[in-house]
Scaffold this active site. Structure first.
Site, mmCIF file in Angstrom:
data_model
loop_
_atom_site.group_PDB
_atom_site.id
_atom_site.type_symbol
_atom_site.label_atom_id
_atom_site.label_comp_id
_atom_site.label_asym_id
_atom_site.label_seq_id
_atom_site.Cartn_x
_atom_site.Cartn_y
_atom_site.Cartn_z
ATOM 1 N N ILE A 191 0.878 -1.164 0.000
ATOM 2 C CA ILE A 191 0.000 0.000 0.000
ATOM 3 C C ILE A 191 0.914 1.212 0.000
ATOM 4 O O ILE A 191 1.870 1.281 0.782
ATOM 5 C CB ILE A 191 -0.945 0.002 1.223
ATOM 6 C CG1 ILE A 191 -1.883 1.226 1.203
ATOM 7 C CG2 ILE A 191 -0.198 -0.102 2.535
ATOM 8 C CD1 ILE A 191 -2.938 1.193 2.303
ATOM 9 N N SER A 192 0.667 2.152 -0.905
ATOM 10 C CA SER A 192 1.586 3.273 -1.091
ATOM 11 C C SER A 192 1.665 4.167 0.145
ATOM 12 O O SER A 192 0.722 4.278 0.929
ATOM 13 C CB SER A 192 1.160 4.120 -2.297
ATOM 14 O OG SER A 192 1.341 3.408 -3.495
ATOM 15 N N GLN A 193 2.814 4.795 0.285
ATOM 16 C CA GLN A 193 3.043 5.800 1.320
ATOM 17 C C GLN A 193 2.003 6.926 1.162
ATOM 18 O O GLN A 193 1.749 7.389 0.054
ATOM 19 C CB GLN A 193 4.456 6.348 1.129
ATOM 20 C CG GLN A 193 4.869 7.488 2.008
ATOM 21 C CD GLN A 193 6.192 8.085 1.551
ATOM 22 O OE1 GLN A 193 6.701 7.751 0.486
ATOM 23 N NE2 GLN A 193 6.728 8.978 2.357
#
Length: 211
Positions: free
Chosen positions: A59-61
């Site tokens: 899951i992206s930053q």
């Protein structure tokens, strides 16, 4: 660790890092990121870091979700956006609150099924999903006013350029290994303008759907 105070600290950090689109920041403030990670990692959901979601994906930053969303919206509201890489569905959920319609493509079926369930639970009904190869996009429903790619491509897929509407914006990480750059590409009358923005780190954009 999923309290409103924890979320506010994250938003303050994003502001400190230079993010300034009030609409994007408000959407990140109210989107429950802890629902998009495994329960064992929920206590880390509002850290400004990428987290594993299985299948060698992340899951992206939050900073990168906000940054890419800002870039997409920088020229004004968008009504039709394609996302390459549904993943956990977190970026999808953010986009769904910022644009009229989201068309999201994911190659890993089990990830997309989970993302669908999460977005349905949040009553986000303006997202359509496709299980398929992100390098190919979704040509049947083209063109798109915006395209966002949440995995790094070795070069810009021609299919995505072809599916971008005039004036449309493509936000994509390009490169490999430790050398990756976030790029903004705008379709103009005489072709495409390309802007390299900053160094990033994403998982690779791979070919072929995976059940």
């Amino acid at each position: 660790m999923t309290s409103q105070r924890t979320r506010e600290r994250l938003i303050q950090r994003l502001c400190d890092e230079g993010l300034a689109n009030a609409q994007v920041l408000e959407v990140l403030r109210r989107t429950p990121r802890h629902l998009f990670v495994d329960e064992a990692l929920a206590h880390r959901a509002y850290e400004d870091t990428a987290l594993p979601i299985g299948h060698n994906q992340t899951i992206s930053q939050p900073y990168m979700v906000a940054r890419m969303s800002e870039l997409l919206l920088a020229a004004g509201p968008l009504d039709k956006v394609m996302e390459i890489g549904t993943g956990s569905g977190y970026q999808t959920a953010v986009l769904a609150q910022l644009v009229e319609r989201v068309f999201s493509v994911e190659r890993i079926k089990v990830l997309q099924d989970r993302a669908k369930e999460r977005l349905q639970a949040l009553d986000q009904r303006n997202v359509v999903f496709r299980w398929g190869d992100g390098w190919e996009g979704w040509p049947a429903l083209a063109p798109y006013n915006g395209i966002i790619v949440t995995a790094v491509a070795t070069d810009v897929p021609q299919a995505l350029l072809d599916q971008l509407a005039p004036g449309g914006r493509l936000v994509i990480p390009v490169g490999s290994g430790d050398v990756q750059q976030l790029m903004l590409i705008v379709r103009e009358e005489q072709g495409f303008s390309r802007h390299i923005l900053e160094s990033v780190r994403f998982v690779p954009l791979l070919n072929g759907p995976l059940a």
